[in-house]
Motif scaffolding. Structure first.
Motif, PDB file in Angstrom:
ATOM      1  N   THR A   1       7.462  16.320 -14.750  1.00 56.90           N
ATOM      2  CA  THR A   1       6.805  16.967 -15.797  1.00 56.90           C
ATOM      3  C   THR A   1       5.335  17.319 -15.159  1.00 56.90           C
ATOM      4  O   THR A   1       4.973  16.827 -13.988  1.00 56.90           O
ATOM      5  CB  THR A   1       6.549  16.143 -17.019  1.00 56.90           C
ATOM      6  N   PRO A   2       4.680  18.332 -15.824  1.00 56.28           N
ATOM      7  CA  PRO A   2       3.153  18.668 -15.305  1.00 56.28           C
ATOM      8  C   PRO A   2       2.257  17.425 -15.475  1.00 56.28           C
ATOM      9  O   PRO A   2       1.268  17.406 -14.589  1.00 56.28           O
ATOM     10  CB  PRO A   2       2.741  19.627 -16.539  1.00 56.28           C
TER      11      PRO A   2
ATOM     12  N   MET B   1      10.114  25.240 -13.899  1.00 57.87           N
ATOM     13  CA  MET B   1       9.792  26.208 -15.231  1.00 57.87           C
ATOM     14  C   MET B   1       8.591  25.826 -15.928  1.00 57.87           C
ATOM     15  O   MET B   1       8.137  24.742 -15.585  1.00 57.87           O
ATOM     16  CB  MET B   1      11.152  25.721 -15.768  1.00 57.87           C
ATOM     17  N   PRO B   2       8.267  26.614 -16.870  1.00 57.61           N
ATOM     18  CA  PRO B   2       7.017  26.390 -17.793  1.00 57.61           C
ATOM     19  C   PRO B   2       7.652  25.434 -18.672  1.00 57.61           C
ATOM     20  O   PRO B   2       8.902  25.245 -19.275  1.00 57.61           O
ATOM     21  CB  PRO B   2       6.832  27.604 -18.512  1.00 57.61           C
ATOM     22  N   MET B   3       6.772  24.305 -18.908  1.00 57.36           N
ATOM     23  CA  MET B   3       7.028  23.239 -19.597  1.00 57.36           C
ATOM     24  C   MET B   3       5.736  23.124 -20.793  1.00 57.36           C
ATOM     25  O   MET B   3       4.935  24.025 -20.662  1.00 57.36           O
ATOM     26  CB  MET B   3       7.177  21.944 -19.217  1.00 57.36           C
TER      27      MET B   3
ATOM     28  N   GLN C   1       9.342  19.842 -22.731  1.00 58.67           N
ATOM     29  CA  GLN C   1       9.572  21.220 -22.947  1.00 58.67           C
ATOM     30  C   GLN C   1       8.871  21.662 -24.012  1.00 58.67           C
ATOM     31  O   GLN C   1       8.920  22.739 -24.413  1.00 58.67           O
ATOM     32  CB  GLN C   1      11.099  21.451 -22.882  1.00 58.67           C
ATOM     33  N   GLY C   2       8.401  20.504 -24.729  1.00 57.75           N
ATOM     34  CA  GLY C   2       7.649  20.698 -26.138  1.00 57.75           C
ATOM     35  C   GLY C   2       8.401  20.901 -27.352  1.00 57.75           C
ATOM     36  O   GLY C   2       7.945  21.236 -28.318  1.00 57.75           O
ATOM     37  N   ALA C   3       9.944  20.425 -27.048  1.00 60.06           N
ATOM     38  CA  ALA C   3      10.658  20.294 -28.734  1.00 60.06           C
ATOM     39  C   ALA C   3       9.968  19.189 -29.430  1.00 60.06           C
ATOM     40  O   ALA C   3       9.628  18.208 -28.984  1.00 60.06           O
ATOM     41  CB  ALA C   3      12.248  19.901 -28.348  1.00 60.06           C
ATOM     42  N   ASN C   4       9.943  19.532 -30.662  1.00 57.96           N
ATOM     43  CA  ASN C   4       9.394  18.712 -31.698  1.00 57.96           C
ATOM     44  C   ASN C   4      10.588  17.315 -32.025  1.00 57.96           C
ATOM     45  O   ASN C   4      11.656  17.574 -31.353  1.00 57.96           O
ATOM     46  CB  ASN C   4       9.379  19.267 -33.119  1.00 57.96           C
TER      47      ASN C   4
END
Length: 166
Positions: A151-152, A121-123, A47-50
């Motif tokens: 995941t994508p 959902m967008p990831m 999801q792009g979390a740091n």
């Protein structure tokens, strides 16, 4: 006469099915058992979390308060980081809701006594999917959320989150 009896049987069958909208009672307060639960790292990374956010998420004590009414399950998630409430319409219909990163397609249904949620959902790098299966133990004391993330990039991750009834 036989048609009338069959019609009445069908009508009562439909009425009985409609009155028992959910198969299991998930209502109550549940606390995350951190020791028995898997890391959220793969999901949060997709999801792009740091990294700092991902590490902190694995240490958060989460309390879920679940209520059920007809074909609706309300899940309130509380932690020291944030509180949010999700209302799940458990009727098998696909709906669009606004998520943190944009529109999410959701569908919630019962598979026997298992509450199943499917989301697209967008990831971080495109569209991904997440399947959440909420499974209640036989004694009703443990709620396991089995999360499968696709995941994508084509990776699949399975994460188990274990909650204990309070």
């Amino acid at each position: 006469m036989i048609r009338t009896v069959l019609a009445l049987c069908l009508m009562f069958s439909v009425m009985f099915t409609a009155s028992s909208a959910w198969a299991a009672d998930y209502s109550g307060t549940w606390v995350l058992d951190l020791k028995s639960s898997d890391s959220l790292e793969p999901l949060l990374k997709a999801q792009g979390a740091n990294m700092m956010m991902r590490r902190a998420a694995d240490r958060l004590v989460v309390t879920q308060t679940i209520t059920q009414d007809d074909n609706q399950v309300t899940v309130k998630n509380e932690s020291s980081f944030r509180t949010n409430t999700d209302v799940l319409q458990v009727d098998g219909e696909t709906r669009t809701v606004e998520g943190d990163r944009g529109e999410v397609q959701t569908r919630h249904s019962w598979e026997g006594e298992v509450l199943v949620s499917n989301m697209t959902m967008p990831m971080a790098k495109g569209q991904g999917t997440m399947n959440v299966r909420r499974i209640l133990s036989e004694d009703g004391a443990t709620l396991t959320q089995r999360i499968t993330v696709n995941t994508p990039a084509g990776e699949t991750h399975v994460i188990n989150r274990v909650f204990k009834r309070q």
